[in-house]
Every structure is written in C-alpha cells, then in structure tokens.
Design an enzyme around this catalytic site. Sequence first.
Site, PDB file in Angstrom:
ATOM      1  N   CYS A 179       4.016  21.724 -11.620  1.00  0.00           N
ATOM      2  CA  CYS A 179       2.353  21.594 -12.338  1.00  0.00           C
ATOM      3  C   CYS A 179       1.701  23.229 -11.736  1.00  0.00           C
ATOM      4  O   CYS A 179       0.288  22.599 -11.900  1.00  0.00           O
ATOM      5  CB  CYS A 179       1.828  20.338 -13.225  1.00  0.00           C
TER       6      CYS A 179
ATOM      7  N   HIS B 242       0.689  -1.734  -0.295  1.00  0.00           N
ATOM      8  CA  HIS B 242      -0.493  -0.481   0.131  1.00  0.00           C
ATOM      9  C   HIS B 242       0.987   1.803  -0.151  1.00  0.00           C
ATOM     10  O   HIS B 242      -0.028   2.646  -0.117  1.00  0.00           O
ATOM     11  CB  HIS B 242      -0.501  -0.089   1.532  1.00  0.00           C
TER      12      HIS B 242
ATOM     13  N   CYS C  92       3.492  14.687  -6.353  1.00  0.00           N
ATOM     14  CA  CYS C  92       2.554  14.861  -6.982  1.00  0.00           C
ATOM     15  C   CYS C  92       1.149  14.362  -7.336  1.00  0.00           C
ATOM     16  O   CYS C  92       1.205  13.769  -8.195  1.00  0.00           O
ATOM     17  CB  CYS C  92       3.009  16.347  -8.448  1.00  0.00           C
TER      18      CYS C  92
ATOM     19  N   ASN D  90      -2.767 -12.815  16.045  1.00  0.00           N
ATOM     20  CA  ASN D  90      -4.149 -11.229  16.635  1.00  0.00           C
ATOM     21  C   ASN D  90      -4.451 -11.644  17.515  1.00  0.00           C
ATOM     22  O   ASN D  90      -4.973 -12.937  18.085  1.00  0.00           O
ATOM     23  CB  ASN D  90      -5.055 -11.590  14.860  1.00  0.00           C
TER      24      ASN D  90
HETATM   25  P1  NAD Z   1      -6.658  -2.621  10.521  1.00  0.00           P
HETATM   26  O1  NAD Z   1      -7.048  -1.660  11.121  1.00  0.00           O
HETATM   27  O2  NAD Z   1      -8.312  -2.809   9.604  1.00  0.00           O
HETATM   28  O3  NAD Z   1      -7.072  -4.289  11.113  1.00  0.00           O
HETATM   29  C1  NAD Z   1      -5.695  -4.196  12.080  1.00  0.00           C
HETATM   30  C2  NAD Z   1      -5.239  -5.489  12.859  1.00  0.00           C
HETATM   31  O4  NAD Z   1      -4.769  -5.622  14.012  1.00  0.00           O
HETATM   32  C3  NAD Z   1      -7.079  -6.097  13.263  1.00  0.00           C
HETATM   33  O5  NAD Z   1      -7.785  -7.151  13.296  1.00  0.00           O
HETATM   34  C4  NAD Z   1      -6.747  -6.122  14.995  1.00  0.00           C
HETATM   35  O6  NAD Z   1      -7.078  -7.147  15.926  1.00  0.00           O
HETATM   36  C5  NAD Z   1      -5.114  -6.629  14.768  1.00  0.00           C
HETATM   37  N1  NAD Z   1      -4.106  -5.816  15.906  1.00  0.00           N
HETATM   38  C6  NAD Z   1      -4.624  -4.528  16.828  1.00  0.00           C
HETATM   39  N2  NAD Z   1      -4.140  -5.197  17.837  1.00  0.00           N
HETATM   40  C7  NAD Z   1      -2.949  -5.134  17.752  1.00  0.00           C
HETATM   41  C8  NAD Z   1      -1.261  -6.657  18.112  1.00  0.00           C
HETATM   42  N3  NAD Z   1      -0.889  -5.609  19.437  1.00  0.00           N
HETATM   43  N4  NAD Z   1      -1.204  -7.720  17.403  1.00  0.00           N
HETATM   44  C9  NAD Z   1      -1.345  -7.613  16.843  1.00  0.00           C
HETATM   45  N5  NAD Z   1      -2.952  -7.859  16.092  1.00  0.00           N
HETATM   46  C10 NAD Z   1      -3.196  -6.461  16.453  1.00  0.00           C
HETATM   47  O7  NAD Z   1      -5.276  -3.118   9.291  1.00  0.00           O
HETATM   48  P2  NAD Z   1      -5.216  -3.619   8.116  1.00  0.00           P
HETATM   49  O8  NAD Z   1      -5.808  -4.272   8.281  1.00  0.00           O
HETATM   50  O9  NAD Z   1      -3.387  -3.624   7.922  1.00  0.00           O
HETATM   51  O10 NAD Z   1      -5.478  -2.841   7.038  1.00  0.00           O
HETATM   52  C11 NAD Z   1      -6.379  -1.673   7.132  1.00  0.00           C
HETATM   53  C12 NAD Z   1      -5.664  -0.755   5.520  1.00  0.00           C
HETATM   54  O11 NAD Z   1      -4.781   0.637   7.353  1.00  0.00           O
HETATM   55  C13 NAD Z   1      -4.552  -0.784   5.040  1.00  0.00           C
HETATM   56  O12 NAD Z   1      -4.243  -0.614   4.259  1.00  0.00           O
HETATM   57  C14 NAD Z   1      -2.768   0.025   6.119  1.00  0.00           C
HETATM   58  O13 NAD Z   1      -2.427   0.410   4.679  1.00  0.00           O
HETATM   59  C15 NAD Z   1      -3.624   1.030   6.609  1.00  0.00           C
HETATM   60  N6  NAD Z   1      -3.434   1.498   7.881  1.00  0.00           N
HETATM   61  C16 NAD Z   1      -1.126   1.435   8.054  1.00  0.00           C
HETATM   62  C17 NAD Z   1      -0.529   1.857   9.292  1.00  0.00           C
HETATM   63  C18 NAD Z   1       0.626   2.155   9.091  1.00  0.00           C
HETATM   64  O14 NAD Z   1       1.290   1.939   8.054  1.00  0.00           O
HETATM   65  N7  NAD Z   1       1.107   1.497  10.398  1.00  0.00           N
HETATM   66  C19 NAD Z   1      -2.017   1.589  10.434  1.00  0.00           C
HETATM   67  C20 NAD Z   1      -2.854   1.708  10.237  1.00  0.00           C
HETATM   68  C21 NAD Z   1      -3.627   2.174   8.825  1.00  0.00           C
HETATM   69 ZN    ZN Z   2       3.305  18.411 -10.617  1.00  0.00          ZN
END
Ligand code: NAD
Ligand code: ZN
Length: 245
Positions: free
Chosen positions: A154, A118, A126, A217
């Site tokens: 741009c 992602h 941009c 999880n």
């Molecule tokens: P999500 O927020 O949908 O789910 C998070 C999951 O993590 C849940 O199932 C939860 O039960 C679990 N969780 C919570 N605490 C935990 C722990 N201590 N140990 C293990 N598991 C734990 O996140 P997702 O599935 O990654 O998808 C959502 C989107 O959010 C992704 O596309 C991502 O790009 C983006 N995102 C990224 C970040 C980051 O870069 N750190 C933060 C937030 C969201």
């Molecule tokens: Zn541009």
Amino acid sequence: MSVPEEARALVREARRVVVLTGAGISAESGIPTFRDAQTGLWARFEAEQLATEDAFRGDPATVWGWYLWRTGIEAAAQPNAAHRAVADLGQRVHVDVVTQNVDTLHERAGSRGVLHLHGSLTAFRCADCGQPHVGGVEAPGSPRVIEPPTCPLCGGRIRPGVVWFGEPLPHRTLSAAVDACTRADVVLVVGTSGLVHPAASLPGLASEEGIPTIEVNPEETVLSSSMTYAVRAPAALALPLLVRD
Ligand code: NAD
Ligand code: ZN
C-alpha cells in the site's frame, strides 16, 4: 544488599510465579531504560514525544532512526543473570513472564511463552495496512535520522512492532497477564517504574486477591508502598539470590 528470608521462602514454596518486568531488568545488559534512552540526537525529545503514532506520522525519519538505533543495541546485548534466573526458575515451577520490554532477552535466556504487553521492537509492520514487514532492516552503527521503508502493498510506512503511548495493548496478551497475576502464588515486580498503565495496575490486582508481591528495584517507586517485600538492589544481583533453590 540482603534479600529477606521470608521473600525467598515465598518463592521457594510457590507453585505458580509471575515475574512482571520492565526496562530495569535489561539495564545491566546495556539496554537503556526509557528515561535513559533520550541521548544524542534525541536528547531534546521526551520519551512520550518519540513513542507515539503522532510523532511517527509527523517526523517518521526521526522516530524510525531512534527505534533502529535501539534495534542495534538490542541485537548486540546479551541476557544477564536476572533473565537467566527467571528462566532457571521456569525449569522448576510454573512461571509466567509478563514483560513491558520490547527486547527478546527473556526468550534468549530460555524463558518460554513470554507475554509482551508492549509488543516487540523487531515485529515490523506497515503503519497503514498492518502487513508484517519481511526483508529485515539494517540497524545503524550510530544514531541517525533514517526514512522508514515503504510497504510493497500500500505504500504506507513501516513501523516498529511496539505499542505506542495512546495505543491499546494486545487484548489477548493483557487478559492472559491478568489471569496469570490473579492465579499466582507470588508476583515478582522487577525493574519497572510503575508509571505506565495498565501494566502498572497488575501488581494491585494480585494484592486484591491476597497474593504476595515482591519488588526488585534499586530505587523506590510508586508501587513500593503496596508491595509485600521490596528488595532495593539491581536485578542481576538480587534475582539469582531471590529465586535460588
Ligand atoms: P522505566 O524506564 O520507566 O523504568 C525503569 C525502572 O527500572 C526504574 O524504576 C529504575 O529504577 C529501574 N532500574 C534501573 N536499573 C535497574 C536494575 N539494574 N535492576 C532493576 N531495576 C532497575 O521502564 P518501564 O517501567 O519498563 O516503562 C517504560 C516503558 O519503556 C515500557 O513501556 C517499555 O515498553 C519501554 N522500554 C522498554 C525497553 C526494553 O525493551 N528493554 C527499554 C526501554 C523502555
Ligand atoms: Zn501497507
């Protein structure tokens, strides 16, 4: 909390391991998961309302302010024991880290070649011509609504380097992830809700090849029932136990 001995043995005997991670692996580093990040100024938005190109075009300052606030949180965060366990495992066997996270905590823990499905929060570019943004940005100390900078080429607005809902995943990264997941000896699925596709389809591709999968999880997810083993515990606690030599 206990980690099944059979699951530990799968990791111990594997030569190729995939670790597929989501926001949950960074939660214990203080980075809110997507569902938890709708606080304060943004509490009235759904994640899907902030993380789209339409949202950015319609209200750039609100969306940009949200991402800048998250940039500041990321900069202050440190990798936790789960990121370090993954990096340590990579010293012993071939590990492909496939992450949905837009932070850099896997790299900062020492993992190499991380596949960012992602994108990366701080790969600013941009929104119109795609030119990478040099010159950096300043993260606010508190949540604020901030106008994004403009592109010197741009005049378009600068946007975060993440893949928004509705946008395609980077093609080469996704095919490398599919390749890794279908060639591994075991796939660990850590801290992801399994709701965001196509990332959430990767464990299923491994299963179709007969490759065992292990979920870490604290909560049950939509993926749980198809996993070979599920460890119901926070990643920073469970991963070091799971991958210990
Ligand atoms: P999500 O927020 O949908 O789910 C998070 C999951 O993590 C849940 O199932 C939860 O039960 C679990 N969780 C919570 N605490 C935990 C722990 N201590 N140990 C293990 N598991 C734990 O996140 P997702 O599935 O990654 O998808 C959502 C989107 O959010 C992704 O596309 C991502 O790009 C983006 N995102 C990224 C970040 C980051 O870069 N750190 C933060 C937030 C969201
Ligand atoms: Zn541009």
